[in-house]
Enzyme design. Structure first.
Site, PDB file in Angstrom:
ATOM      1  N   LYS A 147      13.411  -7.450   5.012  1.00  0.00           N
ATOM      2  CA  LYS A 147      13.648  -6.642   6.214  1.00  0.00           C
ATOM      3  C   LYS A 147      14.838  -7.116   7.059  1.00  0.00           C
ATOM      4  O   LYS A 147      15.483  -6.316   7.712  1.00  0.00           O
ATOM      5  CB  LYS A 147      12.396  -6.608   7.090  1.00  0.00           C
ATOM      6  CG  LYS A 147      11.259  -5.779   6.504  1.00  0.00           C
ATOM      7  CD  LYS A 147      10.110  -5.783   7.491  1.00  0.00           C
ATOM      8  CE  LYS A 147       8.990  -4.870   7.058  1.00  0.00           C
ATOM      9  NZ  LYS A 147       8.009  -4.669   8.124  1.00  0.00           N
ATOM     10  N   ARG A 198       0.836  -1.211   0.000  1.00  0.00           N
ATOM     11  CA  ARG A 198       0.000   0.000   0.000  1.00  0.00           C
ATOM     12  C   ARG A 198       0.868   1.256   0.000  1.00  0.00           C
ATOM     13  O   ARG A 198       0.358   2.374  -0.062  1.00  0.00           O
ATOM     14  CB  ARG A 198      -0.885   0.051   1.236  1.00  0.00           C
ATOM     15  CG  ARG A 198      -1.433  -1.296   1.651  1.00  0.00           C
ATOM     16  CD  ARG A 198      -2.939  -1.382   1.526  1.00  0.00           C
ATOM     17  NE  ARG A 198      -3.374  -2.677   1.991  1.00  0.00           N
ATOM     18  CZ  ARG A 198      -4.144  -3.505   1.318  1.00  0.00           C
ATOM     19  NH1 ARG A 198      -4.558  -3.195   0.105  1.00  0.00           N
ATOM     20  NH2 ARG A 198      -4.523  -4.660   1.825  1.00  0.00           N
ATOM     21  N   GLY A 249       0.933 -12.815  20.375  1.00  0.00           N
ATOM     22  CA  GLY A 249       1.755 -13.053  19.186  1.00  0.00           C
ATOM     23  C   GLY A 249       3.202 -12.698  19.469  1.00  0.00           C
ATOM     24  O   GLY A 249       3.495 -11.857  20.344  1.00  0.00           O
ATOM     25  N   ALA A 250       4.122 -13.358  18.763  1.00  0.00           N
ATOM     26  CA  ALA A 250       5.552 -13.106  18.991  1.00  0.00           C
ATOM     27  C   ALA A 250       6.323 -13.180  17.679  1.00  0.00           C
ATOM     28  O   ALA A 250       7.472 -13.600  17.646  1.00  0.00           O
ATOM     29  CB  ALA A 250       6.111 -14.116  20.005  1.00  0.00           C
ATOM     30  N   ASN A 303      13.063  -1.416   7.893  1.00  0.00           N
ATOM     31  CA  ASN A 303      11.958  -1.159   6.946  1.00  0.00           C
ATOM     32  C   ASN A 303      12.135   0.155   6.189  1.00  0.00           C
ATOM     33  O   ASN A 303      11.353   0.447   5.285  1.00  0.00           O
ATOM     34  CB  ASN A 303      10.586  -1.204   7.649  1.00  0.00           C
ATOM     35  CG  ASN A 303      10.311   0.038   8.464  1.00  0.00           C
ATOM     36  OD1 ASN A 303      11.212   0.782   8.827  1.00  0.00           O
ATOM     37  ND2 ASN A 303       9.053   0.274   8.771  1.00  0.00           N
ATOM     38  N   TYR A 324      -5.424  -4.772   9.861  1.00  0.00           N
ATOM     39  CA  TYR A 324      -6.258  -3.649   9.397  1.00  0.00           C
ATOM     40  C   TYR A 324      -7.146  -4.009   8.211  1.00  0.00           C
ATOM     41  O   TYR A 324      -7.815  -3.144   7.643  1.00  0.00           O
ATOM     42  CB  TYR A 324      -5.398  -2.428   9.061  1.00  0.00           C
ATOM     43  CG  TYR A 324      -4.307  -2.693   8.055  1.00  0.00           C
ATOM     44  CD1 TYR A 324      -4.581  -2.710   6.692  1.00  0.00           C
ATOM     45  CD2 TYR A 324      -3.019  -2.948   8.480  1.00  0.00           C
ATOM     46  CE1 TYR A 324      -3.579  -2.976   5.777  1.00  0.00           C
ATOM     47  CE2 TYR A 324      -2.007  -3.214   7.582  1.00  0.00           C
ATOM     48  CZ  TYR A 324      -2.304  -3.222   6.227  1.00  0.00           C
ATOM     49  OH  TYR A 324      -1.316  -3.492   5.323  1.00  0.00           O
ATOM     50  N   ASP A 339       8.411   0.843  12.373  1.00  0.00           N
ATOM     51  CA  ASP A 339       7.157   0.158  12.726  1.00  0.00           C
ATOM     52  C   ASP A 339       6.738   0.459  14.171  1.00  0.00           C
ATOM     53  O   ASP A 339       5.554   0.666  14.456  1.00  0.00           O
ATOM     54  CB  ASP A 339       7.303  -1.363  12.557  1.00  0.00           C
ATOM     55  CG  ASP A 339       7.155  -1.790  11.101  1.00  0.00           C
ATOM     56  OD1 ASP A 339       6.504  -1.057  10.326  1.00  0.00           O
ATOM     57  OD2 ASP A 339       7.700  -2.841  10.741  1.00  0.00           O
ATOM     58  N   GLY A 382       7.348 -11.081  13.818  1.00  0.00           N
ATOM     59  CA  GLY A 382       8.104  -9.875  13.498  1.00  0.00           C
ATOM     60  C   GLY A 382       7.441  -8.603  14.009  1.00  0.00           C
ATOM     61  O   GLY A 382       8.099  -7.716  14.551  1.00  0.00           O
ATOM     62  N   THR A 429      10.013  -4.318   2.358  1.00  0.00           N
ATOM     63  CA  THR A 429       8.961  -5.188   2.879  1.00  0.00           C
ATOM     64  C   THR A 429       9.380  -6.634   2.651  1.00  0.00           C
ATOM     65  O   THR A 429      10.516  -6.896   2.220  1.00  0.00           O
ATOM     66  CB  THR A 429       7.584  -4.807   2.267  1.00  0.00           C
ATOM     67  OG1 THR A 429       6.582  -5.598   2.900  1.00  0.00           O
ATOM     68  CG2 THR A 429       7.533  -5.021   0.760  1.00  0.00           C
ATOM     69  N   GLY A 442      -5.614  -1.161  13.199  1.00  0.00           N
ATOM     70  CA  GLY A 442      -4.204  -1.237  12.805  1.00  0.00           C
ATOM     71  C   GLY A 442      -3.808  -0.338  11.646  1.00  0.00           C
ATOM     72  O   GLY A 442      -2.615  -0.190  11.354  1.00  0.00           O
TER      73      GLY A 442
END
Ligand code: NAP
Length: 282
Positions: free
Chosen positions: A71, A21, A134-135, A92, A225, A108, A137, A67, A246
């Site tokens: 990264k 995006r 969550g764990a 990034n 998102y 980020d 990136g 991306t 998000g």
């Protein structure tokens, strides 16, 4: 606007890159601020990353976003790395310095914090426990940013617990690893909850969590998102929690790169958000 011979050029390198995006996002700002510049997608295969990053100097480009899958690999091919990028373990944003030096950064975590601050003015990240689900990136960037913003207790829960433990080993004692099966009770007395898993994304199952024990004063943020309102956010909103989607993280993480490449501090506005939302099909 049309480009002059002095136009600054930046872009995003990914493989594939068609889903990104970022061209739409930076393109909006370039038009909004009438910048003599361009932001383009570069489809760069993994074995071409070194050559592609080197070409930034040769072509006198301003820099690039990186991306998937570049990264982590980019560390090998830039000249300098910010402390934040090193701590997160991912780059990034790359900026080309005047002397051709490639500087790698990670924005980020900045995007994550700014998104919450924009939605909840005065939000104090040190005011109570944060639960991070969550764990992967994204969780690495979120946890580094939370610590930087003063978080004192981060409860980290991941389906694959060893991944959460590895993150704790990396980031230290403020992280407390709890079992994935205990995610409902981990919410008791939480001040902030962040979903960094991919659950809740279009095409994925919903995050299976029961919010009964979560105080209604807690803020709930989902990094997903698409859709904008995930099942997690819908149920949190229904019971009275403040929720933050998000998309703002995606928009805010782009600000530092745009400012460095094009010399304008861009703003995240409702018009920008609407422009990106109108293109969210998945
Ligand atoms: P990643 O490194 O692949 O990590 C995925 C995470 O989701 C892991 O913790 C994984 O757990 C968990 N997960 C996946 N399927 C699961 C399941 N069925 N049950 C329980 N846990 C599951 O991905 P990432 O880069 O961190 O991205 C995660 C999400 O954040 C994606 O939806 C991405 O789009 C979003 N994101 C948003 C932004 C933004 O700007 N808003 C930025 C970055 C990422 P395991 O370790 O057990 O596999």
């Amino acid at each position: 606007m049309s480009l002059s011979g002095k136009a600054r050029v930046a872009g995003v390198m990914g493989w594939p890159v068609a889903h990104s995006r970022s061209p739409r996002l930076h393109g909006f700002w370039l038009r909004e601020y009438a910048v003599d510049g361009a932001y383009v997608p570069f489809a760069v295969a993994p074995d071409q990353l070194a050559a592609a990053l080197n070409s930034l100097r040769a072509l006198n480009l301003a820099g690039v976003n990186l991306t998937i899958p570049h990264k982590e690999a980019a560390f090998e091919h830039v000249d300098q790395v910010s402390d934040l990028a090193a701590e997160i373990g991912a780059i990034n944003t790359v900026t080309v310095g005047k002397d051709g030096v490639l500087h790698g950064d990670n924005t980020d975590g900045f995007g994550f914090i700014e998104n919450i601050r924009a939605a909840a003015t005065g939000f104090d990240f040190s005011a109570g426990p944060t639960v991070v689900l969550g764990a992967g990136g994204a969780a690495r960037a979120v946890c580094v940013a939370l610590l930087g913003a003063g978080a004192r207790e981060i409860r980290l829960l991941n389906r694959t617990q060893v991944r959460a433990e590895a993150l704790k080993d990396r980031l230290g004692q403020s992280l407390i690893v709890e079992p994935w099966l205990g995610r409902n009770s981990a919410l008791a007395d939480a001040y902030l909850v962040v979903n960094t898993t991919s659950l809740g994304m279009s095409g994925q199952p919903a995050l299976d969590v029961d919010l009964d024990q979560l105080p209604t004063s807690a803020l709930v943020n989902d990094l997903v998102y698409a859709p904008l309102e995930t099942p997690l956010l819908a149920s949190a909103r229904q019971r009275g929690n403040v929720v933050v989607d998000g998309l703002g993280m995606l928009l805010h993480q782009a600000r530092p790169g745009f400012a460095a490449w094009f010399g304008v501090e861009p703003e995240v506005t409702d018009a920008l958000r609407a422009h990106i939302v109108s293109d969210l099909t998945d």
